[in-house]
Design a protein around this motif. Structure first.
Motif, mmCIF file in Angstrom:
data_model
loop_
_atom_site.group_PDB
_atom_site.id
_atom_site.type_symbol
_atom_site.label_atom_id
_atom_site.label_comp_id
_atom_site.label_asym_id
_atom_site.label_seq_id
_atom_site.Cartn_x
_atom_site.Cartn_y
_atom_site.Cartn_z
ATOM 1 N N LEU A 34 40.534 50.876 43.183
ATOM 2 C CA LEU A 34 40.680 50.095 41.949
ATOM 3 C C LEU A 34 41.085 50.940 40.737
ATOM 4 C CD1 LEU A 34 37.711 47.552 42.216
ATOM 5 C CD2 LEU A 34 40.155 47.118 42.519
ATOM 6 N N PRO A 35 40.510 52.131 40.515
ATOM 7 C CA PRO A 35 40.918 52.898 39.325
ATOM 8 C C PRO A 35 42.396 53.252 39.299
ATOM 9 C CG PRO A 35 38.848 53.735 40.212
ATOM 10 C CD PRO A 35 39.367 52.765 41.207
ATOM 11 N N ILE A 36 42.942 53.765 40.401
ATOM 12 C CA ILE A 36 44.352 54.155 40.404
ATOM 13 C C ILE A 36 45.251 52.928 40.342
ATOM 14 C CG2 ILE A 36 44.423 54.258 42.937
ATOM 15 C CD1 ILE A 36 46.408 56.427 40.444
ATOM 16 N N ILE A 37 44.835 51.815 40.968
ATOM 17 C CA ILE A 37 45.617 50.586 40.893
ATOM 18 C C ILE A 37 45.621 50.052 39.463
ATOM 19 C CG2 ILE A 37 45.769 48.189 41.666
ATOM 20 C CD1 ILE A 37 46.617 50.184 43.777
ATOM 21 N N ALA A 38 44.476 50.115 38.793
ATOM 22 C CA ALA A 38 44.380 49.642 37.410
ATOM 23 C C ALA A 38 45.283 50.457 36.493
ATOM 24 C CB ALA A 38 42.927 49.708 36.943
ATOM 25 N N LEU A 39 45.227 51.786 36.626
ATOM 26 C CA LEU A 39 46.049 52.642 35.776
ATOM 27 C C LEU A 39 47.537 52.406 36.031
ATOM 28 C CD1 LEU A 39 46.317 54.958 33.763
ATOM 29 C CD2 LEU A 39 46.102 56.563 35.683
ATOM 30 N N LEU A 74 44.259 44.425 50.535
ATOM 31 C CA LEU A 74 45.481 44.526 49.730
ATOM 32 C C LEU A 74 45.786 43.265 48.925
ATOM 33 C CD1 LEU A 74 47.672 46.436 48.916
ATOM 34 C CD2 LEU A 74 49.050 45.684 50.865
ATOM 35 N N PRO A 75 45.641 42.051 49.473
ATOM 36 C CA PRO A 75 45.861 40.873 48.611
ATOM 37 C C PRO A 75 44.942 40.841 47.386
ATOM 38 C CG PRO A 75 45.850 40.229 50.921
ATOM 39 C CD PRO A 75 45.407 41.655 50.873
ATOM 40 N N LEU A 76 43.690 41.264 47.552
ATOM 41 C CA LEU A 76 42.771 41.313 46.413
ATOM 42 C C LEU A 76 43.214 42.365 45.404
ATOM 43 C CD1 LEU A 76 39.375 41.034 48.356
ATOM 44 C CD2 LEU A 76 40.681 39.201 47.241
ATOM 45 N N LEU A 77 43.703 43.490 45.888
ATOM 46 C CA LEU A 77 44.213 44.527 44.985
ATOM 47 C C LEU A 77 45.437 44.032 44.225
ATOM 48 C CD1 LEU A 77 43.894 47.746 47.193
ATOM 49 C CD2 LEU A 77 42.504 47.121 45.225
ATOM 50 N N ILE A 78 46.293 43.254 44.894
ATOM 51 C CA ILE A 78 47.482 42.717 44.227
ATOM 52 C C ILE A 78 47.080 41.756 43.114
ATOM 53 C CG2 ILE A 78 49.504 41.240 44.563
ATOM 54 C CD1 ILE A 78 49.805 42.485 47.337
ATOM 55 N N PHE A 79 46.103 40.887 43.379
ATOM 56 C CA PHE A 79 45.623 39.962 42.345
ATOM 57 C C PHE A 79 45.043 40.739 41.165
ATOM 58 C CE2 PHE A 79 42.248 37.198 40.575
ATOM 59 C CZ PHE A 79 43.065 36.164 40.111
ATOM 60 N N PHE A 80 44.292 41.795 41.465
ATOM 61 C CA PHE A 80 43.746 42.647 40.409
ATOM 62 C C PHE A 80 44.881 43.306 39.612
ATOM 63 C CE2 PHE A 80 42.212 46.936 39.170
ATOM 64 C CZ PHE A 80 41.219 46.559 38.279
ATOM 65 N N ALA A 81 45.916 43.759 40.325
ATOM 66 C CA ALA A 81 47.055 44.389 39.651
ATOM 67 C C ALA A 81 47.802 43.388 38.779
ATOM 68 C CB ALA A 81 47.999 44.997 40.701
ATOM 69 N N ASP A 82 47.879 42.127 39.210
ATOM 70 C CA ASP A 82 48.513 41.094 38.377
ATOM 71 C C ASP A 82 47.819 40.996 37.023
ATOM 72 O OD1 ASP A 82 50.278 40.487 40.389
ATOM 73 O OD2 ASP A 82 49.116 38.788 41.158
ATOM 74 N N ILE A 83 46.492 40.937 37.053
ATOM 75 C CA ILE A 83 45.724 40.768 35.813
ATOM 76 C C ILE A 83 45.902 41.971 34.891
ATOM 77 C CG2 ILE A 83 43.396 40.519 34.867
ATOM 78 C CD1 ILE A 83 42.637 39.059 37.444
ATOM 79 N N ILE A 84 45.763 43.174 35.445
ATOM 80 C CA ILE A 84 45.863 44.376 34.620
ATOM 81 C C ILE A 84 47.287 44.560 34.098
ATOM 82 C CG2 ILE A 84 45.577 46.875 34.598
ATOM 83 C CD1 ILE A 84 42.984 45.306 34.790
ATOM 84 N N GLY A 85 48.304 44.300 34.950
ATOM 85 C CA GLY A 85 49.689 44.454 34.509
ATOM 86 C C GLY A 85 50.033 43.493 33.385
ATOM 87 N N ILE A 86 49.614 42.240 33.512
ATOM 88 C CA ILE A 86 49.870 41.266 32.439
ATOM 89 C C ILE A 86 49.113 41.648 31.172
ATOM 90 C CG2 ILE A 86 49.492 38.865 31.765
ATOM 91 C CD1 ILE A 86 50.063 38.077 34.654
ATOM 92 N N ALA A 87 47.900 42.172 31.333
ATOM 93 C CA ALA A 87 47.131 42.602 30.156
ATOM 94 C C ALA A 87 47.845 43.736 29.427
ATOM 95 C CB ALA A 87 45.740 43.042 30.589
ATOM 96 N N GLY A 88 48.416 44.687 30.185
ATOM 97 C CA GLY A 88 49.170 45.774 29.555
ATOM 98 C C GLY A 88 50.383 45.259 28.819
ATOM 99 N N GLY A 89 51.115 44.316 29.440
ATOM 100 C CA GLY A 89 52.276 43.738 28.748
ATOM 101 C C GLY A 89 51.882 42.938 27.524
ATOM 102 N N MET A 90 50.758 42.231 27.605
ATOM 103 C CA MET A 90 50.285 41.440 26.461
ATOM 104 C C MET A 90 49.921 42.345 25.293
ATOM 105 S SD MET A 90 47.314 38.492 26.449
ATOM 106 C CE MET A 90 46.067 39.611 27.094
#
Length: 384
Positions: free
Chosen positions: A179-184, A278-294
């Motif tokens: 999760l940490p590296i995926i979030a970053l 991996l599907p759960l990691l992708i969903f987590f990445a969706d949230i963090i990626g959109i948050a970074g863009g926002m």
């Protein structure tokens, strides 16, 4: 007067697995009895490539020069095909005759000066060897997939065969600890997309469309692809190294000896765990990626969080999220299969662990990108 019984020479060839084989020589290996044995020997030799062969010669009765030369020639052919040969059960006469003939052949070969092939022949020879190597690797890879699928079907028919604790542990290693590296990584991807899009959209006064770009591109393509690449470098290489060390320390051979099937105990838990994580990691990445863009949209384009979220609800269809998440099991299966397969390919030296780990990461990333391209083409043709 005692009559000496002559036993016809025979060779029993058994391939115990894709990596090991056992041969047993029997009878009297005399020159006048070897005529019918030579075709069988050549057939057995052609069937082996890059395996460990244990050749049992304890049941040989009498052997003369012709019989021993046949053993030596077969040994040389097998070594050219990448096989490791170990003789077992040699008698003193066998060892004495083998050493004598081997020494004579070595001296004879040293006295000859073989002609050096031309540069073109060497290049063509190298290309041929590489093509043959790729073909055998592909065949072994398909066999590995088939064997894993068979054990998966067996586990479906016998649910108690699933190793739940091992699956949970691998989910923790491949999912929660990633999760940490995926979030970053996801946050930085969102930042980059927002910055690059903002520069262009600001020129036309279309700031609000940055939400469309971030929401659809991240959920549908970037989050699944980047997450899979990170997992391939982190978890895929880990699978190869773990199984490679077990192969090197002969733990896998010990498991087979004790009746434990490595695919069921080592491959399936890793494969199932990664396909769930991996599907759960992708969903987590969706949230963090959109948050970074926002965040960047707010700082660079003065787009408030409420405006961003309201626009996102209108333009981001649920199908885009599900398409991205749906790619996860396919990407995970490719990463797990490639990682485990290369782990089983590790030879009996430490250098091969690093080599096959590198091969595993490169192949997994390539297959993930190729699979994503196939998904894009199919979904575009279907209008989804």
């Amino acid at each position: 007067m005692t009559e000496t019984r002559t036993l016809l020479p025979h060779l029993a060839c058994t391939k115990t697995s894709s990596e090991t084989a056992v041969w047993t020589s029997r009878g009297d290996w005399h020159a006048d009895l070897l005529g019918e044995l030579k075709p069988l020997l050549q057939k057995c030799i052609r069937s082996l490539h890059n395996v460990t062969l244990q050749w049992d010669v304890s049941e040989i009765g009498r052997i003369d020069t012709a019989g021993m030369l046949l053993h030596i020639q077969a040994l040389e052919q097998l070594k050219k095909q990448g096989c490791t040969v170990e003789f077992r059960g040699q008698s003193q006469d066998f060892v004495r005759l083998y050493d004598l003939l081997q020494k004579h052949r070595t001296v004879e070969a040293a006295s000859e000066s073989p002609a050096q092939p031309s540069a073109i022949v060497s290049v063509l020879d190298d290309i041929g060897k590489r093509c043959v190597g790729v073909w055998y690797t592909l065949a072994n890879f398909l066999a590995f997939i088939g064997e894993s699928f068979i054990h998966f079907l067996y586990s479906l028919r016998h649910p108690s065969a699933f190793r739940i604790k091992a699956i949970i542990k691998n989910i923790d290693d491949a999912g929660f600890k990633a999760l940490p590296i995926i979030a970053l990584t996801s946050f930085l991807i969102g930042v980059v997309i927002a910055y690059q899009g903002a520069v262009q959209l600001e020129k036309f006064g279309a700031n609000i469309f940055i939400v469309d770009m971030i929401g659809i591109s991240i959920t549908r393509e970037l989050a699944p692809l980047i997450t899979a690449i990170v997992v391939a470098g982190r978890t895929g290489s880990s699978y190869t190294a773990q199984l490679g060390v077990m192969k090197l320390t002969e733990e896998i051979d010990a498991m087979r000896t004790m009746g434990f099937e490595p695919h069921r105990f080592l491959v399936l838990p890793r494969m199932i765990a990664l396909m769930l994580a991996l599907p759960l990691l992708i969903f987590f990445a969706d949230i963090i990626g959109i948050a970074g863009g926002m965040l960047i949209s707010n700082l660079h384009l003065n787009l408030s969080f409420n405006e961003f979220l309201h626009r996102l609800q209108n333009v981001l269809a649920v199908k885009h999220v599900w398409i991205g998440i749906g790619k996860g099991p396919f990407f995970a299966w490719l990463i797990a299969v490639v990682g485990c397969f290369n782990g089983f390919q590790v030879a009996r030296d430490t250098e091969s662990i690093g080599r096959y780990t590198t091969i595993s990461v490169v192949n997994a990333i390539f297959l993930v990108i190729a699979c994503d391209a196939v998904f894009s083409v199919i979904l575009t043709e279907l209008g989804i």
